[in-house]
Motif scaffolding. Structure first.
Motif, PDB file in Angstrom:
ATOM      1  N   ARG A 204       0.830  -1.192   0.000  1.00 44.57           N
ATOM      2  CA  ARG A 204       0.000   0.000   0.000  1.00 44.57           C
ATOM      3  C   ARG A 204       0.869   1.248   0.000  1.00 44.57           C
ATOM      4  NH1 ARG A 204      -4.473   0.667   4.657  1.00 44.57           N
ATOM      5  NH2 ARG A 204      -2.604   0.649   5.973  1.00 44.57           N
ATOM      6  N   ASN A 205       0.444   2.234  -0.806  1.00 42.85           N
ATOM      7  CA  ASN A 205       1.153   3.510  -0.870  1.00 42.85           C
ATOM      8  C   ASN A 205       2.625   3.326  -1.259  1.00 42.85           C
ATOM      9  OD1 ASN A 205      -1.221   4.660  -0.091  1.00 42.85           O
ATOM     10  ND2 ASN A 205      -0.548   5.213   1.976  1.00 42.85           N
ATOM     11  N   THR A 207       5.175   4.296  -4.074  1.00 43.59           N
ATOM     12  CA  THR A 207       5.304   5.273  -5.147  1.00 43.59           C
ATOM     13  C   THR A 207       6.677   5.155  -5.785  1.00 43.59           C
ATOM     14  OG1 THR A 207       3.804   6.827  -4.061  1.00 43.59           O
ATOM     15  CG2 THR A 207       5.270   7.718  -5.730  1.00 43.59           C
ATOM     16  N   GLU A 234      -2.732  -1.552  -3.293  1.00 42.19           N
ATOM     17  CA  GLU A 234      -3.679  -0.438  -3.267  1.00 42.19           C
ATOM     18  C   GLU A 234      -2.965   0.888  -3.042  1.00 42.19           C
ATOM     19  OE1 GLU A 234      -6.499  -0.880  -0.116  1.00 42.19           O
ATOM     20  OE2 GLU A 234      -5.001  -1.540   1.334  1.00 42.19           O
ATOM     21  N   ASN A 235      -3.578   1.934  -3.611  1.00 42.29           N
ATOM     22  CA  ASN A 235      -3.063   3.301  -3.467  1.00 42.29           C
ATOM     23  C   ASN A 235      -1.602   3.413  -3.904  1.00 42.29           C
ATOM     24  OD1 ASN A 235      -5.533   4.117  -2.399  1.00 42.29           O
ATOM     25  ND2 ASN A 235      -4.866   3.795  -0.284  1.00 42.29           N
ATOM     26  N   CYS A 236      -1.249   2.704  -4.954  1.00 43.18           N
ATOM     27  CA  CYS A 236       0.126   2.746  -5.453  1.00 43.18           C
ATOM     28  C   CYS A 236       0.212   3.623  -6.700  1.00 43.18           C
ATOM     29  CB  CYS A 236       0.636   1.338  -5.746  1.00 43.18           C
ATOM     30  SG  CYS A 236       0.891   0.336  -4.261  1.00 43.18           S
ATOM     31  N   ASP A 237       1.385   4.186  -6.929  1.00 45.16           N
ATOM     32  CA  ASP A 237       1.653   5.045  -8.073  1.00 45.16           C
ATOM     33  C   ASP A 237       2.948   4.555  -8.719  1.00 45.16           C
ATOM     34  OD1 ASP A 237       1.774   8.677  -8.503  1.00 45.16           O
ATOM     35  OD2 ASP A 237       2.220   7.080  -9.897  1.00 45.16           O
ATOM     36  N   VAL A 257      -5.679  -5.346  -7.436  1.00 43.01           N
ATOM     37  CA  VAL A 257      -5.111  -4.009  -7.605  1.00 43.01           C
ATOM     38  C   VAL A 257      -6.247  -3.010  -7.436  1.00 43.01           C
ATOM     39  CG1 VAL A 257      -3.875  -2.445  -9.132  1.00 43.01           C
ATOM     40  CG2 VAL A 257      -3.357  -4.900  -9.174  1.00 43.01           C
ATOM     41  N   ASN A 259      -7.473   1.173  -6.575  1.00 45.74           N
ATOM     42  CA  ASN A 259      -7.233   2.608  -6.399  1.00 45.74           C
ATOM     43  C   ASN A 259      -5.775   2.983  -6.658  1.00 45.74           C
ATOM     44  OD1 ASN A 259      -8.077   5.248  -5.788  1.00 45.74           O
ATOM     45  ND2 ASN A 259      -7.325   5.075  -3.688  1.00 45.74           N
ATOM     46  N   SER A 260      -5.247   2.526  -7.776  1.00 44.20           N
ATOM     47  CA  SER A 260      -3.845   2.773  -8.089  1.00 44.20           C
ATOM     48  C   SER A 260      -3.715   3.457  -9.447  1.00 44.20           C
ATOM     49  CB  SER A 260      -3.055   1.460  -8.068  1.00 44.20           C
ATOM     50  OG  SER A 260      -2.986   0.941  -6.750  1.00 44.20           O
ATOM     51  N   TYR A 261      -2.553   4.012  -9.675  1.00 43.33           N
ATOM     52  CA  TYR A 261      -2.302   4.821 -10.865  1.00 43.33           C
ATOM     53  C   TYR A 261      -1.045   4.315 -11.564  1.00 43.33           C
ATOM     54  CZ  TYR A 261      -1.487   9.004 -13.724  1.00 43.33           C
ATOM     55  OH  TYR A 261      -1.289   9.869 -14.761  1.00 43.33           O
ATOM     56  N   SER A 281      -8.879   1.951 -10.797  1.00 42.17           N
ATOM     57  CA  SER A 281      -7.486   2.282 -11.116  1.00 42.17           C
ATOM     58  C   SER A 281      -7.410   2.950 -12.479  1.00 42.17           C
ATOM     59  CB  SER A 281      -6.615   1.024 -11.079  1.00 42.17           C
ATOM     60  OG  SER A 281      -6.564   0.479  -9.773  1.00 42.17           O
TER      61      SER A 281
END
Length: 627
Positions: A204-205, A207, A234-237, A257, A259-261, A281
């Motif tokens: 998670r998170n 980047t 999740e929440n990865c960039d 996967v 909420n990721s970008y 995503s």
């Protein structure tokens, strides 16, 4: 706790796992802010108390003790000396907390086999600095549990280095990767597997906006073949990975996967396991992250999402679909064909639900469902629902499926107003369904080859003839041109009819006229719109010098179905709700044609209940009520 990821890469602290704001002072959870407020001495005291009470837990992982990296282990926080020896000596069950600073690790020097280890930041700026070399900074395999929180990786001055953490409970969160390796290739940023089917891990998170070096690159998150549990990303960039941002294929576990970008990766996500998913995503490719764009066969390597062959037992009984839901794709003009979605393996269905794809690239297909190579083989069926595919790219077809039995497209939209290409191609596939789907493309709406399609309802198509009702101001000229065989006709106008040929044979009667002729022509001047025109025979109808299809004026049958055979003959069977009687090729509402070599057009009302094509034909669907 986690930091929420937005599309700019900025993050903020979220609530704790139980939904409550984190306490500023807690014996079971110390944040960067609370550590600074308490001071190292108080933290050490709390650590002892927490150990005595047995309450040291992080996201379901239990530790025996907490050690301060500087005060207890004597690690240099300036990055001057490597910390591997002290971290290894901390022992199984230890949660090591890092105050503000940079901590140097030698790649390949710190490894664990089994046990429980934790690494947690209690400062506002904590990072690991790899020394020269190539390898994993922390190599923990077969762990009971592993935990890494809030510690960034500064790889600007190092060779390619990463983390390998495998175990039944692994949590990695709040990690920023700064820069790309100065040298090196191939080593994943984070390698993981949850080897037990009941295990659950989370990333998670995370980047990483610089990815790997071109053209060699590195994978981002790599899920190893022995993964059998559940991993949530999740929440990865993740950006600019030339090989793959999330590579999770050939295992039998699940990967979710959320909420990721993903931006400018040559391959954003590759999944395989039964029940895996992508939700909420975004995938954007507007610059190609490779020097060499590859060959025409590269769509199987370069794409937004692909579904590959699963390994292990999960690919057999009890398999569940892989799902893409509430996600967006945007692919701009690139030096290589980069489909948004590729299905290249057998297995349970790929569900593409409530998503949108914007495609402005030149390539073979936007959604591609077929095996690579020339050997036919079955692939997972595509089940696309409430999904839009739009753009201005030049493609062979927007959706292409081959040997994809049981595919379904429902409630969706395909809109390409510029460029080139057909809408939907279905080849060598049985028991497919296309329903309530609007297709508007420069080419043909649908091309079916040896396919069986039921419940088919398509509309649209930029290749349709101009509407006969688009008249110039004033009277029009209607001509019926006969042939060797007799042709009978009848038409109705909501205005005035005047015959330009001999009126003694079949003079107009009010707003209606009918006639029959062999060789020769009948000409009429009409003032008003043609509301009905029926032709029985081989003649041709011209409106203002342009040939028109008589059935296009049959307002009671608003849909058009056109079969256009290729060089070889084509046979087909189609059943519709209500078939136009002008002309009626067969009794009832079913048409069966064998060995056709001509273009056949039909008007109907309702839907296509079944359709089967043997051979190769362009089967085009559109509306006939364009007047």
């Amino acid at each position: 706790m986690a930091r929420k990821l937005d599309r700019s890469g900025n993050r903020e602290r979220l609530l704790s796992d139980d939904g409550e704001p984190p306490p500023e002072r807690s014996r079971s959870r110390l944040t960067r802010r609370s550590y600074i407020g308490l001071g190292a001495t108080t933290v050490a005291a709390l650590s002892v108390t927490a150990a005595a009470n047995g309450s040291i837990r992080r996201h379901g992982i239990e530790f025996d003790r907490i050690e301060n990296a500087v005060d207890d282990l004597g690690i240099d926080p300036t990055g001057g000396a490597a910390a591997d020896e002290q971290l290894a000596g901390a022992g199984d069950g230890t949660l090591v907390q890092f105050p503000d600073g940079a901590y140097r690790l030698d790649p390949g020097a710190l490894s664990f086999d089994g046990g429980t280890r934790g690494f947690e930041s209690v400062g506002e700026q904590v990072s690991f600095l790899p020394s020269a070399g190539h390898g994993f900074l922390i190599d923990g395999q077969g762990m009971d549990a592993a935990y890494l929180d809030g510690i960034d990786l500064d790889q600007r001055q190092s060779a390619c280095a990463g983390f390998r953490l495998t175990g039944d409970r692994v949590v990695v969160q709040n990690v920023d990767v700064v820069g790309r390796p100065a040298t090196g290739r191939g080593l994943p940023l984070l390698t993981h597997a949850t080897p037990s089917a009941g295990g659950s891990s989370r990333i998670r998170n995370l980047t990483a906006t610089a990815g790997g070096r071109r053209p060699l690159g590195r994978p981002g998150i790599f899920v190893a073949d022995d993964h059998e549990g559940t991993l949530t990303v999740e929440n990865c960039d993740l950006r600019r990975f030339p090989d793959g941002a999330v590579h999770a294929a050939r295992h039998s576990g699940r990967v979710h996967v959320r909420n990721s970008y993903f931006e400018n990766n040559a391959l954003s996500i590759r999944l395989s396991g039964s029940g895996s998913s992508i939700e909420d995503s975004s995938i954007v490719v507007e610059e190609f992250p490779r020097v060499d764009p590859g060959t025409p066969a590269e769509p199987y390597r370069f794409h937004g999402v692909s579904v590959a062959t699963a390994g292990g037992a999960a690919s057999t009984a009890g398999s569940q679909p892989v799902r893409i839901r509430d996600s967006t794709f945007r692919i701009e003009q690139l030096p290589a064909a980069v489909p948004a979605v590729v299905i290249q393996s057998s297995g349970p269905a790929l569900e593409l639900v409530e998503s949108s794809i914007e495609y402005n690239n030149t390539g073979g297909a936007v959604v591609l469902g077929r095996r690579p190579g020339s050997t036919p083989a079955g692939v997972r069926p595509l089940r696309m629902r409430e999904t839009s595919i739009t753009g201005s790219g030049s493609v062979d077809s927007v959706v292409e499926l081959a040997h994809a039995d049981g595919s379904e497209i429902d409630g969706s939209r395909v809109l390409f107003e510029q460029g080139e290409g057909d809408g939907i191609r279905i080849n060598d596939s049985a028991d497919c369904r296309v329903e309530s789907t609007d297709v508007t493309v420069p080419g043909r709406a649908a091309v079916l080859t040896d396919a069986t399609v039921t419940c088919l309802a398509l509309s649209g198509g930029l290749d349709s003839e101009p509407a006969p009702g688009n008249r110039s101001p004033g009277p029009d000229t209607l001509v019926i041109d006969g042939a060797a065989a007799e042709t009978a006709y009848e038409f109705t106008v909501d205005g005035r009819i005047e015959s330009e040929t001999d009126p003694s044979g079949y003079p107009p009667s009010g707003t209606n006229s009918e006639g029959a002729l062999g060789r020769g022509t009948d000409r009429y001047t009409i003032d008003g719109a043609i509301t009905d025109l029926r032709l029985d025979g081989p003649g041709t109808v011209y409106l203002n010098g342009r040939p028109v299809d008589p059935a296009a004026f049959d307002s009671g049958y608003p849909h058009e179905l056109v079969f256009e055979p290729a060089a070889s003959t084509t046979s087909y069977t189609v059943t519709v709700s209500e078939l136009s009687p002008w002309p009626r090729p067969a009794p009832g509402n079913q048409i069966t044609v064998s060995n056709s070599t001509t273009v056949d057009r039909y008007r109907f009302d309702g839907t296509v209940d079944s359709l089967s094509v043997q051979g190769t034909a362009a089967v085009t669907f559109g509306r006939s009520d364009r007047h």
